[in-house]
Design a protein around this motif. Structure first.
Motif, mmCIF file in Angstrom:
data_model
loop_
_atom_site.group_PDB
_atom_site.id
_atom_site.type_symbol
_atom_site.label_atom_id
_atom_site.label_comp_id
_atom_site.label_asym_id
_atom_site.label_seq_id
_atom_site.Cartn_x
_atom_site.Cartn_y
_atom_site.Cartn_z
ATOM 1 N N SER A 32 0.841 -1.203 0.000
ATOM 2 C CA SER A 32 0.000 0.000 0.000
ATOM 3 C C SER A 32 0.872 1.247 0.000
ATOM 4 O O SER A 32 1.718 1.423 0.882
ATOM 5 C CB SER A 32 -0.911 0.004 1.238
ATOM 6 O OG SER A 32 -1.484 1.281 1.423
ATOM 7 N N LEU A 107 -3.248 -4.755 -3.875
ATOM 8 C CA LEU A 107 -2.994 -4.756 -2.433
ATOM 9 C C LEU A 107 -3.134 -6.172 -1.876
ATOM 10 O O LEU A 107 -3.981 -6.955 -2.328
ATOM 11 C CB LEU A 107 -3.963 -3.812 -1.718
ATOM 12 C CG LEU A 107 -3.916 -2.346 -2.174
ATOM 13 C CD1 LEU A 107 -4.897 -1.510 -1.360
ATOM 14 C CD2 LEU A 107 -2.528 -1.784 -2.049
ATOM 15 N N LEU A 164 -8.083 2.434 4.628
ATOM 16 C CA LEU A 164 -7.689 1.065 4.298
ATOM 17 C C LEU A 164 -8.769 0.061 4.693
ATOM 18 O O LEU A 164 -8.925 -0.982 4.046
ATOM 19 C CB LEU A 164 -6.367 0.724 4.980
ATOM 20 C CG LEU A 164 -5.134 1.473 4.455
ATOM 21 C CD1 LEU A 164 -3.887 1.081 5.240
ATOM 22 C CD2 LEU A 164 -4.919 1.206 2.968
ATOM 23 N N ASP A 176 -6.361 4.065 -2.298
ATOM 24 C CA ASP A 176 -5.022 3.990 -1.698
ATOM 25 C C ASP A 176 -4.153 5.184 -2.115
ATOM 26 O O ASP A 176 -3.669 5.933 -1.247
ATOM 27 C CB ASP A 176 -4.374 2.660 -2.072
ATOM 28 C CG ASP A 176 -3.026 2.460 -1.409
ATOM 29 O OD1 ASP A 176 -2.911 2.737 -0.200
ATOM 30 O OD2 ASP A 176 -2.076 2.043 -2.090
#
Length: 325
Positions: A32, A107, A164, A176
């Motif tokens: 991330s 991710l 998140l 993100d």
């Protein structure tokens, strides 16, 4: 005092090292860019903590021939250095976020990353509160500034955790780099504010809160021989202060009596500034007939005009280089 300040900043340095390592581990797990942004900002805490340790040591050194006002100004340089490092980190985060918009990455292991981020945020919160409280207690600009920066890190981390969590449950990966851009803006703003504070201190910009505090102390303990106070200038050196001012007193006072009055001013202000040393350079002005109408000395043997009213001390008559009225 020095041992206490160094102990506080060394605790900050150690905790920041552990937090930074944990955040980079979370980035390697999740890929991330927002977590990477948070980790990059934490590196600044470590660098700033190391620089702050030296600046606190240097600021504690006594005055010498080359530094007649002491070495406290280094604390302004310290927070300026920290601000510059934060600003550079903000730019790096901005660039990285734009790259992720152009070349997005998938991710991974978001749940594990969120747990790590939650623990580090709690640790940062406790550290920031400890530093801010300690900085105020010890009157240390460096420790207070370091604590305020870490509290900003806490707020950005909380926002990051929320973002998140949303990504984890919705799959909106575009959030993100978007969150990273917002964090970059917050970090750049914080860096600018620290640099601005550093420059104002190094340029001896007047701190009006300090001026108001000195005026409040003197007004609450006003003596009839203190006809007026003007041309006040305040310089800060670390957690110490240097004050120049003119005080108008009855022209017929004996030198010893005038000296006692000036020492009283020094003692009052020093008592009002806990954990700080205030050095005064006081120039005594003799009163003139135009002072009579606001002079509080009830038994003045040479009064030439009747008393018409007390003049309240405030910035507009204490700072200018002229007698009141």
């Amino acid at each position: 005092m020095l041992k206490k300040e160094l102990r506080v900043i060394l605790i900050s340095l150690l905790v920041s090292l552990l937090i930074t390592g944990a955040k980079f581990a979370a980035y390697l797990m999740t890929h991330s860019v927002a977590i990477l942004s948070d980790a990059l900002e934490s590196i600044i805490n470590v660098v700033a903590g190391g620089f702050a340790s030296y600046s606190i040591y240097l600021a504690s050194q006594p005055k010498d021939e080359n530094h007649p006002y002491g070495h406290g100004k280094v604390e302004f340089f310290s927070i300026g250095f920290e601000g510059a490092m934060i600003f550079i980190a903000g730019i790096l985060i901005l660039v990285k976020a734009i790259q992720y918009f152009i070349f997005p990455k998938e991710l991974q292991k978001m749940e594990s990353g969120l747990w790590v981020l939650g623990v580090t945020t709690l640790a940062n919160l406790l550290l920031g509160l400890y530093l801010v409280r300690s900085g105020k207690k010890l009157s240390s600009l460096t420790i207070t500034g370091n604590g305020q920066h870490i509290m900003t890190d806490v707020y950005s981390s909380l926002g990051l955790i929320i973002a998140l969590t949303v990504i984890h449950f919705t799959g909106w990966n575009w959030l993100d780099p978007t969150v990273s851009l917002l964090m970059a803006g917050l970090i750049l703003t914080n860096g600018y504010q620290l640099m601005r504070r550093s420059i104002s201190g190094l340029m001896d910009e007047t701190d009006m809160k300090t001026v108001d505090k000195v005026i409040e102390i003197l007004s609450a303990n006003r003596r009839e021989n203190w006809i007026d106070i003007h041309n006040m200038r305040i310089q800060q050196y670390g957690n110490n202060y240097h004050i120049d001012c003119h005080i108008t007193m009855p022209y017929y006072l004996e030198l010893n009596d005038a000296h006692d009055e000036m020492k009283r001013v020094e003692e009052l202000v020093n008592n009002g500034f806990k954990n700080s040393e205030v050095e005064f350079f006081i120039h005594m002005d003799p009163c003139i007939p135009s002072c009579c109408h606001y002079c509080l000395k009830s038994a003045c043997p040479v009064r030439s005009h009747p008393f018409t009213g007390e003049i309240t001390w405030a910035r507009d008559n204490v700072l200018p280089n002229r007698k009141h009225g």
